[in-house]
Design an enzyme around this catalytic site. Structure first.
Site, short mmCIF file in Angstrom:
data_model
loop_
_atom_site.label_atom_id
_atom_site.label_comp_id
_atom_site.label_asym_id
_atom_site.label_seq_id
_atom_site.Cartn_x
_atom_site.Cartn_y
_atom_site.Cartn_z
N ARG A 1 0.83 -1.22 0.00
CA ARG A 1 0.00 0.00 0.00
C ARG A 1 0.86 1.26 0.00
NH1 ARG A 1 -0.81 4.98 1.82
NH2 ARG A 1 -0.10 4.28 3.87
N CYS B 1 9.34 9.88 -0.53
CA CYS B 1 8.82 11.13 0.03
C CYS B 1 8.45 12.06 -1.11
CB CYS B 1 9.90 11.76 0.91
SG CYS B 1 9.45 13.40 1.49
#
Length: 292
Positions: A12, A230
């Site tokens: 996920r 990120c």
């Protein structure tokens, strides 16, 4: 301390930050991870496909994946509709996110932190009525790219609110890799969650885990191969690589229950699926070298 619980988040959280891959590959990834000894896997998120196209086939992937009875699987949801889909799919563990940074919350969910907390309050009885549990993940707990430092008292107030409303668990997310051992100590001296999710964007991921261990935390997220990243630091590594975390903990005499050799096989498979080199030091530096 003799044991640590790792939640594998590559299917996920990892894949959500990668280019979309085929449902067949997602199923293969979940199935392979389910056989490594990992006891918790974040499998999918039930979000609108326009928001997160990487998770557009979540229902299909979960229906086809192996549900190992020895593994606890969870799903992330953004709202009531997502919760209804997760419940219908049979998930017993559901996660929802709220950001400690109001600016980040608006960028991520298009609403204020206070509005999201009100929505979570309404979600809790729905989830509990199905027999499932709800974990509230507090994003940007260690810092925000828009607002900078986050006051630990701000995080503590969110935790106090959701626990009072009936949330079963809380987790703190180092959303943009701003955590350092100092920030970990500062926050955990004010409030402690059940689980921590660190990124390795600035190379402090495992150092943060060590600090958290010293402070009594026993549950951590990690992603095989370090999959994911990120969004505010393009090209930087994101999630802690599960194999690096397992390698370190087992060498310290801390049991994870995970078979490192099997995990490295999955990391190699993930590299082929994604078509790029993954930021895993253990994978690069001799994946078949056993600890002695």
């Amino acid at each position: 301390m003799t044991a640590v619980s790792i939640r594998e988040v590559a299917p996920r959280d990892g894949l959500q930050n990668e280019e979309p891959i085929a449902a067949d590959d997602k199923v293969r990834l979940i199935d392979a991870l389910s056989g490594t000894g990992v006891r918790r896997i974040e499998a999918v998120s039930f979000v609108h496909p326009k928001a997160i196209p990487q998770m557009a086939d979540a229902d299909e992937v979960w229906a086809r994946a192996w549900h190992n009875p020895d593994v606890r699987y969870s799903a992330l949801i953004p709202n009531k509709r997502g919760a209804e889909r997760a419940i219908a799919a049979g998930f017993g563990e559901i996660e929802v996110v709220v950001s400690a940074s109001d600016t980040h919350n608006r960028r991520n969910l298009n609403r204020s932190t206070a509005e999201t907390l009100d929505e979570i309050t309404a979600l809790i009885p729905l989830v509990h009525a199905s027999g499932a549990t709800l974990e509230v993940i507090v994003a940007t707990s260690f810092g925000c790219p828009f607002e900078g430092d986050i006051d630990p008292d701000r995080v503590a107030s969110i935790v106090e609110r959701v626990r009072a409303d009936g949330a079963d668990r809380t987790a703190f997310g180092d959303t943009t890799g701003m955590a350092t051992p100092r920030r970990v100590r500062d926050l955990l001296s004010s409030v402690r969650p059940e689980l921590l999710h660190f990124h390795n964007t600035r190379g402090t991921g495992l150092a943060n885990v060590l600090t958290a261990l010293e402070l009594g935390i026993r549950e951590f997220d990690a992603s095989v191969g370090g999959i994911g990243g990120c969004p505010y630091a393009p090209g930087a590594s994101g999630n802690i690589a599960t194999e690096e975390l397992v390698h370190m903990l087992e060498d310290m005499g801390i049991t994870t229950g995970v078979d490192l050799e099997s995990l490295l096989d999955v990391a190699s498979m993930a590299e082929k699926m994604l078509g790029r080199t993954l930021p895993s030091g253990v994978l690069r530096a001799g994946p078949r070298t056993r600890l002695v």
